[in-house]
Write a protein that holds these residues in place. Structure first.
Motif, PDB file in Angstrom:
ATOM      1  N   ARG A 195       0.864  -1.174   0.000  1.00  0.00           N
ATOM      2  CA  ARG A 195       0.000   0.000   0.000  1.00  0.00           C
ATOM      3  C   ARG A 195       0.898   1.220   0.000  1.00  0.00           C
ATOM      4  N   HIS A 202       2.003  -3.883   3.843  1.00  0.00           N
ATOM      5  CA  HIS A 202       1.142  -4.152   4.988  1.00  0.00           C
ATOM      6  C   HIS A 202       1.200  -5.644   5.279  1.00  0.00           C
ATOM      7  N   ASP A 213      -6.281  -5.418   8.356  1.00  0.00           N
ATOM      8  CA  ASP A 213      -6.915  -4.653   9.423  1.00  0.00           C
ATOM      9  C   ASP A 213      -8.402  -4.995   9.404  1.00  0.00           C
ATOM     10  N   HIS A 227      -8.835  -0.674  15.679  1.00  0.00           N
ATOM     11  CA  HIS A 227      -9.006  -1.763  14.708  1.00  0.00           C
ATOM     12  C   HIS A 227      -8.152  -2.928  15.180  1.00  0.00           C
ATOM     13  N   HIS A 231      -5.314  -5.440  13.963  1.00  0.00           N
ATOM     14  CA  HIS A 231      -4.333  -5.805  12.931  1.00  0.00           C
ATOM     15  C   HIS A 231      -4.029  -7.279  13.171  1.00  0.00           C
TER      16      HIS A 231
HETATM   17 ZN   LIG Z   1      -2.546  -3.197  10.055  1.00  0.00          ZN
END
Ligand SMILES: [Zn+2]
Length: 464
Positions: free
Chosen positions: A361, A366, A370, A445, A447
């Motif tokens: 990204r 990444h 997420d 969030h 991960h």
């Molecule tokens: Zn993440």
């Protein structure tokens, strides 16, 4: 010779004698002797000088002219060109010297043939200001070469609209004298351009690439790629390993810019809706998704047939995609003690939308996905295993790592709370912590990472 010997003996006698008269007579005898020697052994000869370098001696300047004329006539006959001048400077320089070996006419002829190049009026095709020079008989011949290159490059344009045809290199035709021996026909020059030169290119192996995909992406067959890399074992490619893609490149590359209109699919999105009447880990498609269709006009730049640039100029949507809506269970938790690797799948650590997928990204790679969450949402073990980390871990913030055995681990990051500690044995679906916004995180969030033998994998491929 007897005469000479007698004179010399006389001279010796004079030196042995006494008195000025005898000295005087002796002097005259020496002068006569030197004069005699000079006329006998010292003559005017000529050096053949080519580009300032002495190449040999001849006895007359006209011999050189004859040899030059013969060589010129020969060049004229062999090339069929009108020879205008010699490329090299050739002169006969008079020299006075004692006896020296003179070139025979035959030796002189081959000396000239081997060392003198002849010029004829023609044209030079100069690539990159003379980095490569191709001699042709005329400007028209040179133009024929360039026209043919462009013609070949656009021959299979299909229904694409050719906007421009240019040369990648700086190409110029310069009329003037060229070496007759180097003049080639347009066909021969085209062959020479196509035969080209070797251009060294390398490729760094990226994750997920195979020998086959690298060959395919570079218009090479697997055996061609293997030949370029004799020391590489295709089954043992390493990420970051350098692979040679050396290939032949023509001396002149033709760049074709064209407009192509193609129909393309518009990928549909998938939306997950939480549903507490479904078991956790279960899903049900509510609305079947469908890809849309669009017409895209690209400006494509090709060099030697390979695309080097592709820019979308215009897009017309023919049909919109239909978002797939999927119901995702949140009810009761199915506890299982199976190891993740034995079932081959992981359970979702919590339900929710993937707000950022695994992979490259804009801010970099990444290493996980997420999953949307509110601070305090329960986070569950994706499979049974042993807790090997339950503490703050750099940018991950509060972080849990569960080892499922056989090289597989899962990581849960940015947590607000722990419901386990290092050394705990946890079951699939067991709550191990709570989602949060700790570490380098821009909002609450979860991960979630899947690590197999030390490297992260796309969790989507392992989730049920
Ligand atoms: Zn993440």
């Amino acid at each position: 010779m007897n005469n000479l010997t007698a004179k010399f003996m006389n001279l010796v006698k004079f030196f042995e004698g006494k008195g000025s008269k005898q000295y005087f007579l002796g002097g005259i005898a020496i002068a006569v002797l030197i004069l005699f020697a000079c006329t006998f052994s010292m003559t005017t000869s000529y050096s053949v000088v080519i580009d300032g370098k002495n190449m040999g001696q001849i006895s007359s300047a006209s011999a050189l002219n004859q040899a030059l004329n013969a060589s010129k006539a020969k060049a004229q006959q062999e090339t069929g060109m009108t020879i205008t001048a010699s490329y090299n400077t050739v002169e006969a320089k008079a020299t006075h010297g004692f006896f020296s070996d003179k070139l025979s006419n035959e030796e002189l002829n081959s000396l000239i043939d081997e060392n003198v190049e002849w010029l004829a009026p023609g044209a030079m095709l100069n690539v990159n200001n003379g980095e490569i020079q191709l001699a042709l008989a005329s400007e028209a011949d040179a133009q024929k070469v360039l026209d043919k290159l462009k013609e070949n490059a656009t021959a299979n344009a299909g229904n694409a609209v050719v906007k421009s045809v240019d040369f990648l290199q700086d190409v110029a035709i310069e009329p003037g004298n060229v070496k007759a021996s180097e003049i080639a026909s347009p066909e021969k020059v085209l062959e020479k351009i196509a035969a080209g030169k070797e251009a060294v290119q390398t490729h760094k192996v990226a994750e997920g690439e195979s020998f086959w995909t690298i060959a395919h992406n570079n218009d090479l067959s697997v055996s061609e790629l293997q030949n370029l890399n004799p020391n590489i074992v295709p089954e043992k490619l390493q990420i970051g390993q350098e692979i040679s893609l050396t290939k032949l490149e023509p001396l002149v590359s033709v760049v074709v810019t064209k407009e192509v209109t193609v129909e393309e699919a518009i990928a549909h999105a998938t939306e997950y809706k939480e549903n507490n009447s479904l078991l956790k880990g279960e899903t049900k498609v509510i609305t079947k998704g469908a890809d849309g269709k669009k017409q895209v006009t690209y400006e494509v730049k090709e060099a030697n047939g390979a695309t080097i640039e592709k820019v979308a100029l215009n897009e017309v949507v023919i049909s919109q995609p239909v978002t797939e809506v999927v119901s995702k269970g949140t009810a009761s938790i199915k506890i299982s003690s199976r190891a993740a690797n034995s079932s081959g799948v992981l359970s979702w650590p919590k339900s929710g939308k993937i707000t950022s997928p695994y992979g490259t990204r804009s801010r970099g790679f990444h290493s996980g996905i997420d999953i949307s969450a509110k601070t305090g949402d329960a986070v569950y073990a994706a499979a049974g295993g042993k807790v090997v980390l339950a503490s703050w871990y750099y940018a991950y913030g509060n972080c849990i790592v569960v080892d499922h055995g056989n090289g597989m681990k899962t990581r849960y990051a940015h947590l607000s709370a722990y419901n386990c500690k290092v050394g705990d044995q946890v079951a699939r679906g067991q709550q191990i912590g709570r989602a949060g916004n700790t570490g380098r995180s821009t909002g609450p969030h979860l991960h979630f990472e899947v690590i197999v033998n030390g490297s992260t994998k796309n969790p989507v491929n392992y989730l049920k």
